[in-house]
Design an enzyme around this catalytic site. Sequence first.
Site, PDB file in Angstrom:
ATOM      1  N   HIS A  57       0.816  -1.208   0.000  1.00  0.00           N
ATOM      2  CA  HIS A  57       0.000   0.000   0.000  1.00  0.00           C
ATOM      3  C   HIS A  57       0.852   1.262   0.000  1.00  0.00           C
ATOM      4  O   HIS A  57       0.392   2.325  -0.420  1.00  0.00           O
ATOM      5  CB  HIS A  57      -0.915   0.035   1.229  1.00  0.00           C
ATOM      6  CG  HIS A  57      -1.938  -1.058   1.241  1.00  0.00           C
ATOM      7  ND1 HIS A  57      -2.950  -1.153   0.314  1.00  0.00           N
ATOM      8  CD2 HIS A  57      -2.103  -2.117   2.068  1.00  0.00           C
ATOM      9  CE1 HIS A  57      -3.695  -2.210   0.565  1.00  0.00           C
ATOM     10  NE2 HIS A  57      -3.202  -2.825   1.630  1.00  0.00           N
TER      11      HIS A  57
ATOM     12  N   HIS B 162       2.132   8.973   1.337  1.00  0.00           N
ATOM     13  CA  HIS B 162       0.874   8.956   0.594  1.00  0.00           C
ATOM     14  C   HIS B 162       0.975   9.968  -0.537  1.00  0.00           C
ATOM     15  O   HIS B 162       1.521  11.053  -0.372  1.00  0.00           O
ATOM     16  CB  HIS B 162      -0.309   9.322   1.499  1.00  0.00           C
ATOM     17  CG  HIS B 162      -0.535   8.349   2.597  1.00  0.00           C
ATOM     18  ND1 HIS B 162      -1.349   7.248   2.472  1.00  0.00           N
ATOM     19  CD2 HIS B 162      -0.028   8.296   3.853  1.00  0.00           C
ATOM     20  CE1 HIS B 162      -1.339   6.562   3.613  1.00  0.00           C
ATOM     21  NE2 HIS B 162      -0.535   7.176   4.458  1.00  0.00           N
TER      22      HIS B 162
ATOM     23  N   HIS C 128       4.266  10.177   6.817  1.00  0.00           N
ATOM     24  CA  HIS C 128       3.821   9.916   8.178  1.00  0.00           C
ATOM     25  C   HIS C 128       4.954   9.261   8.966  1.00  0.00           C
ATOM     26  O   HIS C 128       5.410   8.170   8.616  1.00  0.00           O
ATOM     27  CB  HIS C 128       2.597   8.995   8.187  1.00  0.00           C
ATOM     28  CG  HIS C 128       1.368   9.624   7.627  1.00  0.00           C
ATOM     29  ND1 HIS C 128       0.253   8.898   7.245  1.00  0.00           N
ATOM     30  CD2 HIS C 128       1.059  10.925   7.397  1.00  0.00           C
ATOM     31  CE1 HIS C 128      -0.674   9.730   6.799  1.00  0.00           C
ATOM     32  NE2 HIS C 128      -0.203  10.957   6.881  1.00  0.00           N
TER      33      HIS C 128
ATOM     34  N   THR D 298      -5.454   6.011   9.168  1.00  0.00           N
ATOM     35  CA  THR D 298      -6.085   6.378   7.905  1.00  0.00           C
ATOM     36  C   THR D 298      -6.265   5.172   6.993  1.00  0.00           C
ATOM     37  O   THR D 298      -6.610   5.333   5.821  1.00  0.00           O
ATOM     38  CB  THR D 298      -5.273   7.461   7.173  1.00  0.00           C
ATOM     39  OG1 THR D 298      -3.990   6.937   6.807  1.00  0.00           O
ATOM     40  CG2 THR D 298      -5.106   8.697   8.041  1.00  0.00           C
ATOM     41  N   THR D 299      -6.024   3.992   7.514  1.00  0.00           N
ATOM     42  CA  THR D 299      -6.317   2.744   6.805  1.00  0.00           C
ATOM     43  C   THR D 299      -7.061   1.819   7.755  1.00  0.00           C
ATOM     44  O   THR D 299      -7.036   2.012   8.978  1.00  0.00           O
ATOM     45  CB  THR D 299      -5.033   2.040   6.330  1.00  0.00           C
ATOM     46  OG1 THR D 299      -4.242   1.701   7.465  1.00  0.00           O
ATOM     47  CG2 THR D 299      -4.237   2.919   5.390  1.00  0.00           C
TER      48      THR D 299
END
Length: 271
Positions: free
Chosen positions: A111, A138, A155, A220-221
Amino acid sequence: MRSTPDITRKSLLIGSAWGLLALTAGCTKPTTGSEALPSSTPTASAANVAHWSYEGAEGPGDWGNLSPAFQTCTTGKAQSPIDIPAATPKSPAPITLAYSASECDVHDNGHTVELHAGSAQSLTVSGKNYAFKQMHFHDPSEHTIEGTRYDVEFHFVHQSDDGVLAVVGLLAKAGKSNPVWAPFVDAAAGSTSSRSIGSVNLASLLPASLEHFAYEGSLTTPPCTESVLWLVLDQPIELGADQISKLRAVHSANNRPTQELNNRTVTLVNQ
């Protein structure tokens, strides 16, 4: 200073209910396909059962329906990311870094791409110490500031001894090529397997000012667990267009849409 929105204020409460989380430490690598905190450290096995994505039927709008372990993605009231409004009052809670040069490596978890440090790194905020776990990116940014979305967001994930997560969010925009970020960017673009990038001082990756917005949010996932302390730096860094393109070629559109602020308070912290 940006104007303060008309929102209901409440205290920033950081909890420690982390039964769903099983974090790695140091240079230990997550299992391939493991979930991120808040986009990348492995979560509990229950959260690994359901596959999730950033698009289609397994995308962010349906995360809460993919597994009972993901229900907070839909029902949570303190979700991340958010569109950050300007906020007052300023809080006297600076970030104190205990970062030093360390051998680091990178790993693609499916991811995003994570950076792991081989020696202990940490930060302190409001008198509480948080150990560095990993850093990831991201593209484009997950957080926005007054509606402005940046090209990339990094992050820096930390965890306290009692299990609370503190995440430093670093925004990046297109500009001059950034040599201190080159080892990570080049390694991220070069291989899907784990690889060393040599010695890195994490502090050099951050801007001169650590002035930041602090708020209570979530991963956030999936599983979108809440009670995460977010520290989003107000000063972005610059990356060269070619550096952004390299990251985008590896993982793009891996950002969750912004979530409702609800009754949370966002505080601008002077550093």
